[in-house]
Design a protein around this motif. Sequence first.
Motif, mmCIF file in Angstrom:
data_model
loop_
_atom_site.group_PDB
_atom_site.id
_atom_site.type_symbol
_atom_site.label_atom_id
_atom_site.label_comp_id
_atom_site.label_asym_id
_atom_site.label_seq_id
_atom_site.Cartn_x
_atom_site.Cartn_y
_atom_site.Cartn_z
ATOM 1 N N ASN A 1 80.307 67.155 68.601
ATOM 2 C CA ASN A 1 81.293 67.761 69.501
ATOM 3 C C ASN A 1 82.521 68.244 68.746
ATOM 4 O O ASN A 1 83.616 67.759 68.927
ATOM 5 C CB ASN A 1 81.679 66.714 70.555
ATOM 6 C CG ASN A 1 82.377 67.356 71.731
ATOM 7 O OD1 ASN A 1 82.867 68.474 71.616
ATOM 8 N ND2 ASN A 1 82.422 66.661 72.830
ATOM 9 N N ILE B 1 76.590 71.823 80.489
ATOM 10 C CA ILE B 1 76.289 70.381 80.483
ATOM 11 C C ILE B 1 74.778 70.161 80.386
ATOM 12 O O ILE B 1 74.298 69.358 79.584
ATOM 13 C CB ILE B 1 76.859 69.698 81.746
ATOM 14 C CG1 ILE B 1 78.385 69.801 81.746
ATOM 15 C CG2 ILE B 1 76.429 68.233 81.826
ATOM 16 C CD1 ILE B 1 79.049 69.313 83.014
ATOM 17 N N LEU C 1 73.397 70.842 76.873
ATOM 18 C CA LEU C 1 73.711 69.784 75.900
ATOM 19 C C LEU C 1 72.878 68.532 76.155
ATOM 20 O O LEU C 1 72.369 67.917 75.217
ATOM 21 C CB LEU C 1 75.208 69.457 75.964
ATOM 22 C CG LEU C 1 76.129 70.577 75.454
ATOM 23 C CD1 LEU C 1 77.590 70.226 75.690
ATOM 24 C CD2 LEU C 1 75.891 70.835 73.971
ATOM 25 N N ARG C 2 72.732 68.168 77.439
ATOM 26 C CA ARG C 2 71.954 66.953 77.761
ATOM 27 C C ARG C 2 70.479 67.133 77.380
ATOM 28 O O ARG C 2 69.866 66.242 76.790
ATOM 29 C CB ARG C 2 72.067 66.636 79.260
ATOM 30 C CG ARG C 2 73.477 66.226 79.703
ATOM 31 C CD ARG C 2 73.734 64.793 79.327
ATOM 32 N NE ARG C 2 75.136 64.445 79.433
ATOM 33 C CZ ARG C 2 75.649 63.670 80.363
ATOM 34 N NH1 ARG C 2 74.863 63.151 81.290
ATOM 35 N NH2 ARG C 2 76.930 63.388 80.368
ATOM 36 N N CYS D 1 83.775 71.439 81.079
ATOM 37 C CA CYS D 1 82.701 72.179 81.768
ATOM 38 C C CYS D 1 82.776 71.909 83.279
ATOM 39 O O CYS D 1 82.629 72.827 84.097
ATOM 40 C CB CYS D 1 81.327 71.757 81.253
ATOM 41 S SG CYS D 1 81.026 72.192 79.549
ATOM 42 N N LEU D 2 83.003 70.636 83.624
ATOM 43 C CA LEU D 2 83.074 70.281 85.046
ATOM 44 C C LEU D 2 84.281 70.928 85.714
ATOM 45 O O LEU D 2 84.197 71.364 86.872
ATOM 46 C CB LEU D 2 83.149 68.756 85.213
ATOM 47 C CG LEU D 2 81.835 67.999 85.141
ATOM 48 C CD1 LEU D 2 82.054 66.525 85.402
ATOM 49 C CD2 LEU D 2 80.809 68.555 86.147
ATOM 50 N N GLU E 1 82.439 68.040 78.117
ATOM 51 C CA GLU E 1 81.708 68.025 79.394
ATOM 52 C C GLU E 1 82.681 67.984 80.570
ATOM 53 O O GLU E 1 82.427 68.577 81.625
ATOM 54 C CB GLU E 1 80.746 66.844 79.427
ATOM 55 C CG GLU E 1 79.542 67.065 78.514
ATOM 56 C CD GLU E 1 78.475 65.997 78.645
ATOM 57 O OE1 GLU E 1 77.294 66.325 78.513
ATOM 58 O OE2 GLU E 1 78.841 64.827 78.884
ATOM 59 N N ILE F 1 77.975 74.203 84.707
ATOM 60 C CA ILE F 1 76.824 73.312 84.912
ATOM 61 C C ILE F 1 75.766 73.532 83.821
ATOM 62 O O ILE F 1 75.221 72.581 83.263
ATOM 63 C CB ILE F 1 76.190 73.550 86.320
ATOM 64 C CG1 ILE F 1 77.218 73.275 87.432
ATOM 65 C CG2 ILE F 1 74.937 72.706 86.520
ATOM 66 C CD1 ILE F 1 77.688 71.842 87.525
ATOM 67 N N TYR G 1 75.446 73.167 70.465
ATOM 68 C CA TYR G 1 76.787 72.995 71.012
ATOM 69 C C TYR G 1 77.650 74.240 70.740
ATOM 70 O O TYR G 1 78.374 74.714 71.621
ATOM 71 C CB TYR G 1 77.442 71.747 70.400
ATOM 72 C CG TYR G 1 78.915 71.629 70.655
ATOM 73 C CD1 TYR G 1 79.397 71.311 71.924
ATOM 74 C CD2 TYR G 1 79.846 71.835 69.643
ATOM 75 C CE1 TYR G 1 80.756 71.214 72.163
ATOM 76 C CE2 TYR G 1 81.203 71.739 69.875
ATOM 77 C CZ TYR G 1 81.657 71.424 71.134
ATOM 78 O OH TYR G 1 82.996 71.333 71.370
ATOM 79 N N MET H 1 80.768 60.476 79.398
ATOM 80 C CA MET H 1 81.113 61.902 79.465
ATOM 81 C C MET H 1 82.291 62.212 78.531
ATOM 82 O O MET H 1 83.320 61.552 78.605
ATOM 83 C CB MET H 1 81.486 62.260 80.904
ATOM 84 C CG MET H 1 81.888 63.714 81.066
ATOM 85 S SD MET H 1 81.772 64.282 82.745
ATOM 86 C CE MET H 1 80.059 64.161 83.118
#
Lengths: 392, 106
Positions: free
Chosen positions: A206, A311, A314-315, B8-9, B5, A308, A93, B1
């Motif tokens: 986070n 994300i 992290l996923r 980020c979006l 995140e 993008i 992260y 979410m």
Amino acid sequence: MIEVFLGILAGCLTGLVPGIHPNTLAVFLLSFSSLLPFDPLGFSLFIFSCALTHTFLSFIPSIFLGAPEDTTALSVLPGHRFLLEGRGMEAVYLTVVGGLGVVVLTSLLFPLLLFLLPALYSGIKPWIWLLLLGVAIFMILSEKRKLRACTAFLLAGCFGFILLSKPVLPLTLLFFPVFTGLFGLPTLLLSLKGRTSLPEQSQDWNRAEKPWGAVGRGWLAGLVMGVLPGLGASQAAVLVHEFGKKDLRSFLVSLGGVNTVASLISVLALYLISRPRSGVAVIIEKLVWVDFRLVLILIFCSLFVSGISAILTLRIASGFSKFLSRISYRKVVLIVLVFLVLLTALLTGPYGLLVLITGTAIGLLPIKWGLRRSHGMAVLMLPIILGGLGLM
Amino acid sequence: MDRFELLCLVVAGIGILGMLLVGWGYENAVKVGEIKDEMVGVWVKVCGNLSGRYSGENWFGELRDGTGKIRVVAFGLNGIRPGPACIQGVVESYKGELEIIMKRYD
């Protein structure tokens, strides 16, 4: 747009599989360009997106598996420490925060870069070897055991000198056994002693309190090194490591930033100083004429791709960390060790295996002698210093 | 979410919006007058009036637009006709003069 999405997918692949660099993929695909559904502009956006995504994803194998490349090598030790404390996700992260932060910063400060970068390029270029010499002296003198530090630095430096004076393999291939040997395998070999399983990896990661200072340091180091010839993110990482804050969290943020900004700026340099500063930039230069409007498109593209990629990183890392917690860590380390050795043999042959063994031996010394691992980066620093002195 | 995140979006959203706005109708084409010595080896797209003819399998001619003219050569490329056209190719220097080695003809 489809090219950008495909670039992100390709970047995930090159980032997650150790040893595959976007340059290698780009050159490979370029030889089949007539079969691809891209025009030159589309292909440029594809490899640009791929290279940028790669800088985010490549921290996952580096932190979780100890399989780094030159630009992520220094993340292995703090990353591994976080992993053993059940905070592997937090380490990933922090690098993602750094990566996203520098892209936003580059976009906001782009008007300033139009004037700053050409001046920086011509001003610092002749003195960079002196800067690296200063860093090298600082690295050695700041250790308690100075003679051992000097030996470890010179050993890694001579290793680099021998490899880079007459490279037998393309550099992107050669760097794989070099950095896996210097930073990856020693970490994995030590991991085999003692621990049999990884602690439960915390998913409460986070947190990055006030990361802008660390983002700024990574941005500046990556910017300077990304634009100078013969240098790159790996040298910038050494600068951040030696002169940045000693707090590991800040260091990981800066390192994430360094890697991404060096990749971004190496392409923008095509417009800013009319010179390519990476393999990907060389390919883009041959495909399109980089005018001001294209630079703006690339900057907006970098915002999209980094958002993008952050994300996705992290996923993917979250899934990976949950998986790692459930299985025997010793088995994972053994599988990764065998995988890295086999991959080295496959990609670089017997020569690469020799480089891997030598690199591992040199990489184990700082650990055994209680020194900082960054001495291994002398593999790139010493050849540049010698080049500056006219000796290489 | 979570919040990060979401951030980020938002960044990705700004990026895609900017790409669409700045990139609308963008063709990465240059004018003939903009082609300079430092562009040797670079892939360019140029639109203008093409003249010339085939000699065997190869095509020799020139391209003019409002800003100048440049020699154009194509090796083994079929279907080229004189008239208004957009061509893509690599800038080269031949006997001290710039020319385009045509790779694509639209």
